[in-house]
Design an enzyme around this catalytic site. Structure first.
Site, PDB file in Angstrom:
ATOM      1  N   ARG A   9       0.815  -1.218   0.000  1.00 22.15           N
ATOM      2  CA  ARG A   9       0.000   0.000   0.000  1.00 22.15           C
ATOM      3  C   ARG A   9       0.849   1.268   0.000  1.00 22.15           C
ATOM      4  O   ARG A   9       0.608   2.169  -0.808  1.00 22.15           O
ATOM      5  CB  ARG A   9      -0.995  -0.032   1.162  1.00 22.15           C
ATOM      6  CG  ARG A   9      -2.139  -1.023   0.931  1.00 22.15           C
ATOM      7  CD  ARG A   9      -3.020  -1.157   2.151  1.00 22.15           C
ATOM      8  NE  ARG A   9      -2.247  -1.564   3.318  1.00 22.15           N
ATOM      9  CZ  ARG A   9      -2.715  -1.571   4.559  1.00 22.15           C
ATOM     10  NH1 ARG A   9      -3.947  -1.146   4.808  1.00 22.15           N
ATOM     11  NH2 ARG A   9      -1.959  -1.976   5.556  1.00 22.15           N
ATOM     12  N   ASN A  68      -6.332  -2.882   1.521  1.00 23.39           N
ATOM     13  CA  ASN A  68      -6.200  -4.340   1.556  1.00 23.39           C
ATOM     14  C   ASN A  68      -7.597  -4.921   1.655  1.00 23.39           C
ATOM     15  O   ASN A  68      -8.384  -4.471   2.472  1.00 23.39           O
ATOM     16  CB  ASN A  68      -5.470  -4.782   2.834  1.00 23.39           C
ATOM     17  CG  ASN A  68      -3.966  -4.675   2.701  1.00 23.39           C
ATOM     18  OD1 ASN A  68      -3.438  -4.495   1.606  1.00 23.39           O
ATOM     19  ND2 ASN A  68      -3.281  -4.795   3.827  1.00 23.39           N
TER      20      ASN A  68
END
Ligand code: ZN
Ligand code: FE
Length: 748
Positions: free
Chosen positions: A20, A38
């Site tokens: 990320r 996620n």
């Protein structure tokens, strides 16, 4: 310029690896707006921006993803309405379970964190739980997916303000490093006496533990996937005490070294071994012992560490805690999984007190829970290829994708010893870490927990369960309790399919050479010296070792003398029985009446018999001991061998045994070398009379001397053959082979 919006779903090993923040920084670079999060399928990116920028953004995700990530698939949905957002953010995880994301594996401390830990000015100076996006625990602390702090055993530690700043700063190396912590807010060390009373908390406990080890005491130390029993490897008496207490007379102990340069003084290391030893997986690597050792004092103990063994298992410290300890010791330590005999690795101090208080002097613990226990991995290098002996920490769980897409969700339970489980869906097959011998009740509990874990993590409801054909295996009985469609797979068929699956040629027709200790065969006897023509879900037994008896059944496995007796008496009657010290009347009776005897063709047992005939062992104290002792004496320069006969696929070894009865009197090395060469020639004779490529699987093929001899013989004759690398050749690969079988039988 055209403004576009896309949704990108990245799957594979993409959580817990800094994906990320990587996407976030990329978005900044290209001026992309939207979000990343996620979810249980992987990483979802919602991105909008100028078409060109968007293209470069996606290209860079594909071409330069974070180091530890493995992208398996990228799905891009292009027909999204632009929202003209103003910023790019990292959103909290979505919780609904839809697809699946691969579990990240545990990583050794990275160079950057190591530098920080050693730097006096750093906030995390000497901090035993330092980690970042690139390193630290993953699988061992995960309770559920997606991988976020509150679904790990770090959930009970509240981040301090200073850690929080790092965690939330997109350009920090700890941006969303889930186990982030520091002295102020993270787990704490405590040193206990074996009676459970506290000695001291905090960093000082490492110092006292190190002093105890130097003094010759045994300390249980909580590592990443469980406790180790640690003692000074240069002190013969403590190593011997550990052996006595653990009732482990000769099984090799792994040795942890403070520095790679020390390993070099004790072992012959090639380039690939060096890489493996230093890799972020940090496995135990089986390396050739250097004779004599060049490490001061060390040689005194080395014979106790791996007796009669040409190799020893070495590794480097992989957690910050291990490093801080080794910094204070400077000398190698025995570092062996804390368990009772061959049970599962222990993860709680309570259990150490309960089970091992007569073994350990101290227990060095910390208060972060190990959610998923995992042993150290064991790897060796053969012919410039890594060969997995035990797939565990750092390497498992692993997804081995195959070209066969199954339309069934499969749970595979493996065999019994060295067990591991696997789950399979679509083109994914996930192999669990090594579990162990599930004949042991404790290990069986761990086995059931692993099944539950895999079901839970992947939100997975199996439609079929695959198991071994051995009716007495605990895993088979367990399978029947699940109420699922059951699919039995013959043991040696599974071995060969595991190898074909690994090479992604599951449908290829091959001559499978399946040699191991034991596996239930089609005729209800115990196979283990088999030649099988395998084609997908069918196989035909085209050859095998001439069957012999295991007297007293299972007892024979621990008593090579009995196997030797049965072979010699079976082939030659009374002729050679004078080599047995004991009275053989009872054994003769057993063999003549076949009472309490099982029939086998096992090459593993043949190794036992040969090790006995050569005078190397009387009783076997660990699995594979005979092979190790024989290998230790093999002269690779020799190419001579014994005679053998093959009639209608049945291998008669009477000439070999007769030859051994002569050689045993003066040429043990010759006996061992010729034995290995004979096995290679037996394999060669079958391979030559077949038009198919050979596929070598089964635990016997972890014997390096044998692999070497086979390579020599096969290459001389131009025989095409396959061997294992990623999947263990031993029963640790069976579950994977079972998945391949079911996938083939249920192909779309
Ligand atoms: Zn790090
Ligand atoms: Fe096997």
């Amino acid at each position: 310029m055209i403004h576009k919006r896309v949704r990108i779903l990245v799957s594979g090993v993409v959580q817990g690896v800094g994906f990320r923040p990587f996407v976030f920084n990329l978005a900044l670079k290209y001026g992309i707006k939207g979000f990343v999060l996620n979810n249980s399928s992987g990483v979802l990116i919602d991105a909008e921006g100028a078409e060109d920028d968007l293209e470069s953004f996606i290209e860079e995700i594909k071409s330069a993803p974070p180091k530890s990530s493995i992208i398996e698939d990228i799905e891009i949905e292009c027909s999204c309405e632009p929202l003209y957002r103003k910023e790019f953010i990292i959103k909290n995880s979505e919780q609904e379970a839809s697809g699946c994301t691969m579990l990240p594996t545990d990583r050794a401390i990275c160079p950057e964190c190591l530098r920080e830990m050693r730097s006096k000015e750093n906030k995390r100076y000497s901090y035993p739980f330092i980690n970042c996006i690139d390193c630290g625990p993953r699988y061992t602390i995960i309770k559920a997916l997606p991988y976020d702090r509150d679904r790990t055993s770090m959930d009970s530690f509240v981040m301090c303000d200073s850690c929080k700043v790092e965690y939330e700063n997109p350009i920090d190396r700890r941006f969303h490093a889930e186990p982030i912590s520091c002295q102020a807010c993270g787990p704490k060390l405590t040193l206990y006496r074996k009676n459970g009373s506290t000695v001291i908390d905090g960093l000082k406990s490492i110092e006292i533990a190190a002093k105890a080890i130097k003094k010759g005491e045994i300390v249980a130390i909580k590592g990443m996937g469980g406790f180790h029993l640690v003692c000074d490897a240069s002190k013969a008496n403590v190593v011997k005490r550990l052996r006595d207490k653990k009732n482990r007379p000769s099984k090799p102990f792994a040795v942890m070294f403070a520095a790679f340069s020390d390993i070099l003084k004790c072992a012959e290391i090639d380039e690939l071994e060096r890489e493996l030893i230093n890799s972020s997986e940090r496995p135990i690597v089986l390396v050739q012992k250097r004779k004599p050792h060049r490490l001061e004092k060390f040689c005194i103990a080395c014979d106790y560490l791996a007796p009669n063994n040409p190799r020893m298992g070495v590794f480097l410290p992989y957690t910050p805690l291990h490093i801080l300890l080794m910094d204070r010791l400077h000398s190698p330590v025995v570092c062996t999984s804390a368990n009772v005999s061959d049970e599962a690795i222990i993860t709680s101090k309570e259990k150490i007190f309960e089970r091992l208080s007569d073994v350990v002097d101290y227990v060095l613990d910390y208060d972060r829970e190990i959610v998923n226990p995992v042993d150290d991995s064991v790897v060796s290098v053969v012919d410039r290829k890594p060969v997995m002996i035990r797939r565990a920490r750092g390497y498992a769980p692993v997804n081995i994708r195959s070209s066969v897409k199954s339309n069934l969700k499969i749970l595979a339970l493996g065999a019994s010893q060295k067990s591991a489980i696997a789950v399979s869906f679509d083109e994914n097959t996930l192999l669990s870490p090594h579990i162990g011998d599930i004949d042991n009740l404790d290990t069986f509990e761990y086995f059931k927990k692993t099944v539950e874990l895999f079901m839970g993590l992947y939100g997975f409801t199996p439609e079929a369960v695959a198991y071994d054909m051995h009716p007495a295996y605990r895993s088979v009985k367990f399978a029947k309790t699940l109420g699922l469609k059951g699919i039995g797979v013959y043991h040696h068929h599974a071995h060969i399919l595991s190898l074909l699956g690994e090479h992604n040629i599951p449908q290829k027709r091959v001559l499978g050479i399946a040699w191991d200790g034991s596996g239930y065969g089609e005729d209800g006897t115990i196979w283990g010296g088999e030649f099988l023509e395998v084609e997908g879900v069918s196989f035909r037994r085209v050859g095998h070792l001439k069957p012999f008896k295991l007297l007293g059944g299972e007892a024979a496995i621990k008593e090579p003398s009995r196997v030797a007796f049965s072979l010699l008496y079976g082939y030659f009657g009374d002729k050679y029985l004078d080599i047995f010290d004991e009275d053989t009347t009872l054994l003769k009776k057993m063999q003549d009446s076949s009472l309490n005897a099982v029939t086998t063709t096992s090459v593993g047992r043949l190794f036992d018999a040969v090790a006995f005939i050569a005078g190397l062992i009387v009783k076997s104290s660990y699995d594979g001991e005979a092979g190790v002792c024989i290998e230790n004496l093999v002269d690779r320069g020799r190419t001579d061998s014994y005679d053998f006969d093959v009639e209608e696929g049945v291998v008669d070894i009477s000439s070999m045994l007769e030859g051994m009865m002569v050689d045993r009197l003066g040429d043990t090395e010759g006996l061992c070398s010729k034995f290995i060469n004979t096995l290679a020639k037996v394999a060669l004779s079958f391979a030559k009379s077949s038009t198919l490529p050979a596929a070598l699987s089964g635990g016997v093929f972890q014997n390096q001397a044998l692999l070497y001899a086979i390579k020599r013989e096969f290459e001389k004759e131009g025989i095409e053959y396959y061997t294992h690398s990623k999947i263990p050749a031993n029963d640790g690969g069976i579950a994977y082979g079972q998945c391949v079988y079911v996938a083939l039988s249920a192909q779309e």
